[in-house]
Write an enzyme that holds these catalytic residues in place. Structure first.
Site, PDB file in Angstrom:
ATOM      1  N   SER A   1      61.311  77.742 -31.540  1.00  0.00           N
ATOM      2  CA  SER A   1      62.917  78.619 -32.141  1.00  0.00           C
ATOM      3  C   SER A   1      62.423  80.326 -32.164  1.00  0.00           C
ATOM      4  O   SER A   1      60.880  80.600 -32.796  1.00  0.00           O
ATOM      5  CB  SER A   1      64.053  78.353 -33.007  1.00  0.00           C
ATOM      6  OG  SER A   1      64.742  79.586 -32.523  1.00  0.00           O
TER       7      SER A   1
ATOM      8  N   TYR B   1      65.422  77.454 -41.821  1.00  0.00           N
ATOM      9  CA  TYR B   1      65.455  77.392 -40.645  1.00  0.00           C
ATOM     10  C   TYR B   1      63.692  77.726 -39.709  1.00  0.00           C
ATOM     11  O   TYR B   1      63.365  77.623 -39.308  1.00  0.00           O
ATOM     12  CB  TYR B   1      66.917  77.479 -39.085  1.00  0.00           C
ATOM     13  CG  TYR B   1      66.476  77.710 -38.457  1.00  0.00           C
ATOM     14  CD1 TYR B   1      66.625  76.013 -37.075  1.00  0.00           C
ATOM     15  CD2 TYR B   1      66.649  78.213 -37.249  1.00  0.00           C
ATOM     16  CE1 TYR B   1      66.693  75.701 -35.909  1.00  0.00           C
ATOM     17  CE2 TYR B   1      66.374  77.699 -36.137  1.00  0.00           C
ATOM     18  CZ  TYR B   1      66.530  76.412 -35.199  1.00  0.00           C
ATOM     19  OH  TYR B   1      66.514  76.469 -34.299  1.00  0.00           O
TER      20      TYR B   1
END
Length: 253
Positions: free
Chosen positions: A134, A147
């Site tokens: 990501s 995350y």
């Protein structure tokens, strides 16, 4: 571009929704002979209707026993998309509960390690793999410590696996999407509030968020990401290995 996966056996984790589902469908449409599909949602896995043979494995990717079972069933892999992951609870570091941190790391790192280990063990010489990272692993933002850290680690793990696999011509790359129109947003409290402000119009809320976050003013679809995955898994990407395809509408500029 069109891609030919005729006769190929491919593993996809997180296969029942989002990027994983779109990629599984694209692989089947591209002629894949057999898909090994892994997801926590057993019902969604069983409801998949794909134009190829499938082996379905429902379970937690962070459970080593799941991967022991997959390896025990055997079968060499031509390619793999290691995509399973969760966003977790958003919180600044000083307020984050350790249990929330561990939940994200268990899926996004422990699960990725286990799935990558199995994929490397079962890979044919010349196989290709893609790990879903990501832009959160490239650009720091507040509130996403777990995350973001897990996705930064994903990017580096792809490099290490690429270097280890190079002698066997195994290519390992990562994709680093920015905003993608998937259900992952629907469980985020801030997005629920944004949808309410748009009188329940989810698409309108997503467009507003995209316009504020990306120079291009839009998010990608899972189907667009799937085509990028197929490029990296296919021979069309040549000797590309150990790199990350950043697809974020200019968010990291």
């Amino acid at each position: 571009m069109t891609y030919n996966f005729s006769g190929k056996r491919v593993m996809v984790t997180g296969a029942a929704s989002g990027i994983g589902l779109a990629s599984a469908r694209a692989l089947a449409d591209a002629g894949a002979a057999h898909l090994v599909l892994v997801d926590l949602n057993e019902q969604a896995l069983n409801n998949l209707d794909l134009a190829c043979e499938t082996s379905l494995y429902a379970g937690d990717v962070a459970d080593e026993a799941l991967w022991d079972r997959i390896e025990g069933d055997g079968g060499a892999l031509d390619a793999a998309l290691l995509n399973a992951g969760i966003a977790g609870q958003a919180a600044p570091v000083h307020k984050m509960a350790f249990a929330d941190w561990r939940q994200v790391m268990a899926v996004n790192l422990d699960g990725l390690f286990l799935s990558l280990r199995t994929a490397m063990r079962q890979a044919k010489d010349g196989a290709s793999m893609v790990l879903t990272a990501s832009v959160a692993g490239l650009k720091a933002e507040p509130g996403i410590a777990a995350y973001g850290a897990s996705k930064a680690a994903t990017l580096h793990l792809a490099k290490i696996a690429a270097k280890e696999g190079a002698r066997r011509r195994i290519r390992v790359n990562a994709i680093a999407p920015g905003g993608v129109d998937t259900a992952i947003w629907d469980s985020a409290p801030f997005f629920e509030e944004l949808v309410e402000k748009h009188q329940g119009d989810r698409a309108g809320a997503l467009n507003t968020m995209a316009e504020g976050m990306t120079p291009m003013g839009r998010f990608e679809t899972a189907e667009e990401l799937a085509q990028q995955v197929l490029f990296l898994l296919s021979d069309a990407s040549g000797t590309v290995t150990g790199t990350a395809l950043v697809s974020d509408g200019g968010y990291t500029l």
